[in-house]
Design an enzyme around this catalytic site. Structure first.
Site, PDB file in Angstrom:
ATOM      1  N   LYS A   1       1.445  17.278  72.585  1.00  0.00           N
ATOM      2  CA  LYS A   1       2.877  17.765  72.268  1.00  0.00           C
ATOM      3  C   LYS A   1       3.574  16.803  71.516  1.00  0.00           C
ATOM      4  O   LYS A   1       2.774  15.644  71.254  1.00  0.00           O
ATOM      5  CB  LYS A   1       3.573  17.723  73.593  1.00  0.00           C
ATOM      6  CG  LYS A   1       3.550  16.489  74.147  1.00  0.00           C
ATOM      7  CD  LYS A   1       3.610  16.624  75.804  1.00  0.00           C
ATOM      8  CE  LYS A   1       3.968  15.161  76.276  1.00  0.00           C
ATOM      9  NZ  LYS A   1       3.714  15.307  77.921  1.00  0.00           N
TER      10      LYS A   1
ATOM     11  N   TYR B   1      19.621  -8.249  55.477  1.00  0.00           N
ATOM     12  CA  TYR B   1      20.851  -7.655  56.252  1.00  0.00           C
ATOM     13  C   TYR B   1      21.250  -8.930  57.136  1.00  0.00           C
ATOM     14  O   TYR B   1      20.548  -9.037  57.955  1.00  0.00           O
ATOM     15  CB  TYR B   1      20.711  -6.348  56.891  1.00  0.00           C
ATOM     16  CG  TYR B   1      20.747  -5.130  55.834  1.00  0.00           C
ATOM     17  CD1 TYR B   1      21.647  -5.046  54.938  1.00  0.00           C
ATOM     18  CD2 TYR B   1      19.565  -4.186  55.831  1.00  0.00           C
ATOM     19  CE1 TYR B   1      21.729  -4.035  54.175  1.00  0.00           C
ATOM     20  CE2 TYR B   1      19.612  -3.067  54.894  1.00  0.00           C
ATOM     21  CZ  TYR B   1      20.570  -3.141  54.053  1.00  0.00           C
ATOM     22  OH  TYR B   1      20.622  -2.034  53.102  1.00  0.00           O
TER      23      TYR B   1
END
Ligand SMILES: *Cc1c(COP(=O)(O)O)cnc(C)c1O
Length: 353
Positions: free
Chosen positions: A33, A250
């Protein structure tokens, strides 16, 4: 071409399936999955032709496998969500898990021909999906009365199999063993395959261990003889000298403590690398560790190259996988290997090794 990619080792995947088989005589439903735990649904299925079956989360995933020519048993671990899915489940020979009464009712109303195999999910103590034990006799009788249904297996899921000798797992195993039924049974995920022999039953359901990572905290895949299937890679796309006091990236959260070489790696949170990671984790360049510095950006991240003075643009960077266990990266990020593998984004190319 942008150098970021997840390279995939099919031999390692098959080795890990053999490792599962070395632990158990049960048949193996390979759990694929969530896009094969991030490795690629069809890629994993095609590389595991010897799996006795596959387990997925939805009809959509099952259909994708059939469309790719996968003929093995395919189990829909949550069954169907709407009755309209039943005709395709029948025509594509998929095996749904039945865990709610509305699913039984829908099957009773469906006049189509079989044969249809199903798993009935019983709640043995996880309290997520499944019929309570006292409803099982009636559910089994209702399902047996539906002409289209051929085989009915019993399935349950363990809440804490990764914790060695947990009393709740012993209890769940006991409840499951006490169910009155002579049909085939399935209970064990990866952790139970590795440390709860009594849970193995007729079908085991390994997910994470197939991909080479350990489901058990404090243990590595290698401790169980597993090999990493995925290696997350990119390259250095910039290498520059920075001077003492330079703020990197940043927010300028990292200040260079001295004049130093800083590299930029072409991979970021837009690929699924966790932004939460900072200097607690390193990447591998030329076989040596280079710590992350500053914030992870969307497409890039910065590394301290002081311990690798000869590093240059174009050098390969390994972020997890061969030589750098994903378990370690997950721990540093405060998460589990499952989320890192599943969290890789669609833009990241998956390439055969
Ligand atoms: C995901 C899943 C598994 C596999 O779990 P792992 O811990 O990855 O081995 C097994 N059974 C069910 C029902 C699942 O949903």
């Amino acid at each position: 071409m942008r150098p970021a990619c997840a390279s995939l080792d099919g031999d390692a995947l098959r080795h890990n399936l053999r490792t599962v088989r070395a632990h158990t005589r049960a048949r193996v439903m390979a759990i694929i999955k969530a896009n094969g735990y991030g490795h690629g649904l069809v890629w994993v299925a095609k590389n595991l032709p010897d799996a006795d079956g596959f387990g997925v989360a939805s009809l959509e995933e099952g259909l994708e496998l059939r469309a790719a020519g996968i003929a093995n048993d395919i189990c829909l671990l949550e069954g169907f969500f709407e009755p309209t899915e039943i005709p395709l489940i029948l025509s594509e020979r998929l095996t749904p898990v039945i865990h709610e009464s509305h699913q039984v009712t829908a099957l009773q109303r469906f006049p189509g021909a079989g044969p249809l195999d199903v798993w009935v999910k019983v709640d043995t103590g996880m309290h997520r999906l499944g019929f309570p034990v006292h409803e099982l006799t009636k559910v089994m009788a209702d399902l047996r009365a539906i002409p289209a249904i051929r085989q009915i297996g019993l399935l349950s899921h363990l809440a804490s199999a990764e914790i060695p000798s947990s009393s709740s797992t012993s209890q769940q195993i006991g409840v499951f063993a006490g169910l009155e039924s002579t049909t085939i049974r399935s209970l064990a995920n990866s952790a139970a395959i590795l440390q709860w022999q009594a849970a193995h039953g007729d079908w085991v359901r390994p997910g994470l261990m197939l991909y080479g990572a350990s489901p058990i905290p404090g243990k590595m895949g290698a401790d169980f003889g597993l090999k990493p299937v995925m290696t997350l890679r990119s390259r250095l796309i910039s290498v520059r000298r920075r001077v003492r006091g330079d703020a990197i990236g940043y927010g300028g959260t990292y200040l260079c403590p001295e004049d130093m070489s800083v590299g930029v790696v072409g991979l970021g949170y837009g690929d699924g690398y966790p932004r939460e990671l900072s200097s607690t984790v390193s990447v591998l360049i030329r076989g040596r560790l280079a710590p992350l510095i500053g914030r992870v950006s969307m497409d890039m991240l910065n590394v301290d190259l002081r311990s690798i003075p000869e590093a240059q643009i174009g050098d390969e960077v390994i972020l997890w996988g061969q030589g750098l266990p994903v378990e370690d990266i997950a721990e540093a990020a405060g998460t589990i290997p499952y989320t890192l593998l599943c969290g890789l984004t669609q833009r990241l190319p998956r390439r055969d090794l």
